[in-house]
Write an enzyme that holds these catalytic residues in place. Structure first.
Site, PDB file in Angstrom:
ATOM      1  N   HIS A 182     -89.869 -32.698 -14.685  1.00 50.84           N
ATOM      2  CA  HIS A 182     -89.045 -33.059 -15.839  1.00 50.84           C
ATOM      3  C   HIS A 182     -87.596 -33.333 -15.444  1.00 50.84           C
ATOM      4  CE1 HIS A 182     -87.099 -29.050 -16.604  1.00 50.84           C
ATOM      5  NE2 HIS A 182     -88.223 -28.570 -16.123  1.00 50.84           N
ATOM      6  N   HIS A 226     -81.465 -21.576 -15.102  1.00 50.41           N
ATOM      7  CA  HIS A 226     -80.914 -21.858 -16.437  1.00 50.41           C
ATOM      8  C   HIS A 226     -79.458 -21.388 -16.566  1.00 50.41           C
ATOM      9  CE1 HIS A 226     -84.791 -22.637 -18.919  1.00 50.41           C
ATOM     10  NE2 HIS A 226     -84.863 -23.153 -17.711  1.00 50.41           N
ATOM     11  N   GLU A 269     -88.802 -31.306 -21.575  1.00 47.52           N
ATOM     12  CA  GLU A 269     -89.636 -30.155 -21.214  1.00 47.52           C
ATOM     13  C   GLU A 269     -89.015 -28.873 -21.727  1.00 47.52           C
ATOM     14  OE1 GLU A 269     -91.172 -26.831 -18.644  1.00 47.52           O
ATOM     15  OE2 GLU A 269     -89.121 -27.459 -19.028  1.00 47.52           O
ATOM     16  N   GLU A 270     -87.691 -28.779 -21.595  1.00 51.08           N
ATOM     17  CA  GLU A 270     -86.993 -27.516 -21.892  1.00 51.08           C
ATOM     18  C   GLU A 270     -87.029 -27.144 -23.369  1.00 51.08           C
ATOM     19  OE1 GLU A 270     -86.170 -25.475 -19.771  1.00 51.08           O
ATOM     20  OE2 GLU A 270     -85.673 -26.482 -17.891  1.00 51.08           O
ATOM     21  N   ASP A 313     -83.891 -26.564 -11.674  1.00 49.73           N
ATOM     22  CA  ASP A 313     -85.016 -26.665 -12.617  1.00 49.73           C
ATOM     23  C   ASP A 313     -84.744 -27.888 -13.499  1.00 49.73           C
ATOM     24  OD1 ASP A 313     -86.923 -26.374 -14.589  1.00 49.73           O
ATOM     25  OD2 ASP A 313     -86.054 -24.553 -15.445  1.00 49.73           O
TER      26      ASP A 313
END
Lengths: 339, 336
Positions: free
Chosen positions: A60, A309, A198-199, A170
């Site tokens: 992603h 994150h 995606e997140e 990520d």
């Protein structure tokens, strides 16, 4: 280096254009076909006409960030998170707001003004704001509209010992590895898919998979590493520097056993370090892809990231090259003998 | 049906690892169906063709059961684990679990100051291994274990592991065995991965494209001392689902089931479940939507190693299902 470029570029869920443009430019000459679907997923393919199983590789493009939801009369910007962000990491962090990337800082009430009860808890989103250095709502509105997004402002940096820090590993590590894999030819149809959103709940990947209808899917991810002090070994999830992590099960998918067995065999035959992702929390695009149409056998290979994150997470470049090699060798095996 | 139930509850099949139970069910039904196939997800699909004038009916019972998955092996040979499906850590202390190869372990707990501190990461599985090396000879990271199997029967009621949803599987197997011709096409699907979020049934429905569907699964009861209020009782017949957290039964299907029960003098009760969901949730949202309902088997102590059902209820479910799949005017369920 592509990874560095991808880390320093920005692309919060639903605003992935900068990342998409960068990847398209990088791989367009390597692939037979490249297009962007209605959701914004970037889809490239090679060997469409070849026999063999149709493989979907997915990573992603989007990263977590903030969305401006209110401008106060003083010209301060209130926000909500886009994707999961630990509110404890926010205060005093530099951010870039809107398409023009206006500099700002996340502020909160000064400590001497906080009540004791407030000091004992992390500051909530409601009590945080972005300060872009203006004095009034009117002035702020010249630069910012509601719905604009803000991203962490941080740069890719090498720490030595092969470790690097930056934001959004990520899942730019996944994007970078898949983009690099377009340089090789595999004797089967391969779809290189860079997904959106995606997140915020695996929203891009399912749509892409429906369109592609793959026979098998491999999702490349960045995942949490918790190999830090005061955590017991059985709660580490993954460890940095010990190779790519294979998912057994998470909240969204149970990895296909045949693919998993194949990956382990390839790793062991070629002396590539690997580990299992030893937690079942979290989820990723494999959850959506595996349930598409009549079901798609899927597996997830992840790069361990500490402080995921957050404005600066940490990875080991040795893990990166091992992950890249594992995926490439597995694809060769897949072309040779199927799943 | 008691013998079938005993056989299928003995099968090993945690979510994601349904090979053993799938083979077992295949053996039970292969002589009684027109076609058998296994799809991408691992769902077992058994087809009994109608005469071409009826409806395509999908019946779904899930093969998978809850379990625990090994995540870590420590130096002393103790295993840490996570749950596969809805397993309550508070129910696990000193329970025995069994792996596919027959290895048995029991769940131990770290020293606790208060039972309120009882979380999953305070628990470990002890397989009697002296150290890490010994443990690794027997189990690996990612191996899954289920409650140790034990089938008890007092002639009327059964206490057993895995009634969720091997009871539903037993109903479908019995139906396939005793059904003669029907005008409808019957797709009896033994689904995978229901316990981790009804993942198998949706892809199966996408492939089958049924006209209508029924999930057959267990449901809770409100008939034990000081139970959460729920108007389902053991021994009072097949439970016709009205609603749960995952789906609202298609009213046409719900009413048709009740009509058929009345006509054929089969005991039934309506069921409203305030938590949980069945495969009907995934099936009803497949493609353009599938009119779906659930036929439930009243069961006490669901997701424990000692679930309890009444054999009369199970027979009522099977009889009602037989009448449903033979019904010649099912189209009226959804055609205006």
């Amino acid at each position: 280096m592509l990874l560095e470029k991808l880390i320093n570029a920005t692309g919060i869920s639903s605003r992935e254009k900068e990342i998409r443009d960068l990847i398209r430019e990088e791989i367009k000459d390597n692939v037979d076909e490249i297009y962007t679907d209605k959701m914004g997923n970037l889809i490239a393919c090679k060997g469409k006409e070849k026999d063999g199983q149709k493989v979907m590789l997915a990573a992603h493009m989007d990263e977590v960030g903030l969305m401006i939801t209110e401008i106060t009369s003083d010209g301060l910007l209130k926000f909500q998170s886009v994707g999961g962000i630990d509110k404890r990491v926010l205060v005093s962090k530099p951010v870039l707001v809107g398409e023009d990337k206006m500099a700002g800082v996340i502020g909160a009430k000064a400590i001497h003004l906080q009540k004791k009860s407030e000091r004992d808890k992390p500051i909530d989103f409601d009590n945080l704001y972005i300060d872009i250095g203006v004095n009034s709502k009117k002035e702020a509105e010249k630069y910012v509209e509601l719905g604009d997004v803000a991203v962490f402002s941080s740069e890719y940096e090498e720490l030595g010992n092969g470790r690097v820090i930056g934001k959004a590993f990520d899942d730019r590590v996944g994007c970078s590895i898949i983009a690099e894999l377009t340089e090789y030819d595999f004797d089967m149809p391969v779809y290189y898919v860079f997904t959106v959103q995606e997140e915020v709940g695996l929203r891009g990947a399912g749509v892409a998979a429906f369109d592609i209808a793959p026979d098998i899917a491999l999702v490349l991810e960045g995942t949490t590493a918790a190999d830090v002090p005061e955590n017991k070994e059985h709660r580490y999830s993954t460890s940095v520097g010990k190779g790519p992590a294979l998912t057994l099960m998470d909240r969204t998918v149970i990895a296909d056993k045949n693919i998993l067995t194949g990956l382990i065999e390839v790793a062991e035959d070629n002396g590539i370090d690997y580990q299992f992702r030893r937690t079942d929390v979290g989820g990723n695009d494999a959850g959506a892809i595996s349930l598409s149409r009549e079901g798609v056998p899927s597996a997830v290979i992840s790069l361990p990231c500490r402080y995921i994150h957050s404005p600066l997470s940490l990875i080991d470049l040795d893990d990166y090259s091992k992950m890249s090699r594992l995926v490439k060798l597995y694809l060769e095996r897949l072309a040779r003998k199927g799943i | 049906m008691l013998e079938i139930l005993e056989r299928v509850t003995a099968g090993f099949g945690p979510a994601g690892q349904e090979e053993n139970i799938r083979e077992l069910i295949k053996t039970e039904i292969e002589d009684y169906v027109d076609e058998l196939k296994v799809d991408n997800m691992g769902n077992l699909i058994a087809i009994k063709k109608g005469n071409g004038e009826g409806q395509k009916i999908m019946l779904a019972a899930h093969m998978d059961e809850i379990g625990i998955m090994v995540t870590h092996i420590d130096d002393d040979g103790f295993l840490r684990f996570t749950t596969v499906g809805g397993v309550n850590p508070k129910h696990l202390i000193n329970r025995n679990f069994v792996f596919e190869d027959g290895t048995v372990g029991t769940v131990g707990v770290e020293k606790l100051d208060s039972y309120k501190d009882l979380k999953l990461d305070k628990l470990f599985l002890d397989i009697g291994a002296a150290d890490k090396e010994k443990a690794k000879e027997v189990v690996g990271i990612g191996d899954v274990a289920v409650y140790q199997k034990k089938f008890n029967n007092n002639g009327q009621r059964v206490i057993s592991n895995s009634l969720d949803d091997r009871a539903g599987c037993a109903v479908l197997i019995s139906l396939l065995k005793e059904m003669d011709d029907s005008i409808n096409d019957i797709y009896a699907v033994f689904t995978v991965q229901e316990e981790v979020g009804t993942r198998g049934a949706g892809p199966a429905a996408f492939g089958i494209e049924p006209d209508l569907a029924l999930a057959v699964d267990v449901t809770g009861t409100g008939d034990t001392p000081e139970a959460h209020t729920m108007d389902v009782k053991l021994g009072k017949g097949a439970a016709i689902k009205v609603m749960d957290r995952g789906s609202i039964a298609h009213p046409g299907i719900k009413n048709m089931l009740a009509e058929l029960a009345e006509e054929n003098e089969i005991s039934y009760q309506y069921e409203v479940l305030e938590f949980g969901a069945t495969d009907a949730r995934a099936i009803q949202l497949s493609r353009g939507g599938v009119p779906s309902g659930t036929l439930s088997i009243p069961t006490r102590y669901i997701h424990s190693p000692s679930e309890m059902l009444d054999m009369e209820d199970l027979k009522d479910c099977k009889d009602l299902l037989v009448n449903f799949v033979k019904c010649e005017n099912l189209a009226k369920v959804y055609k205006k």
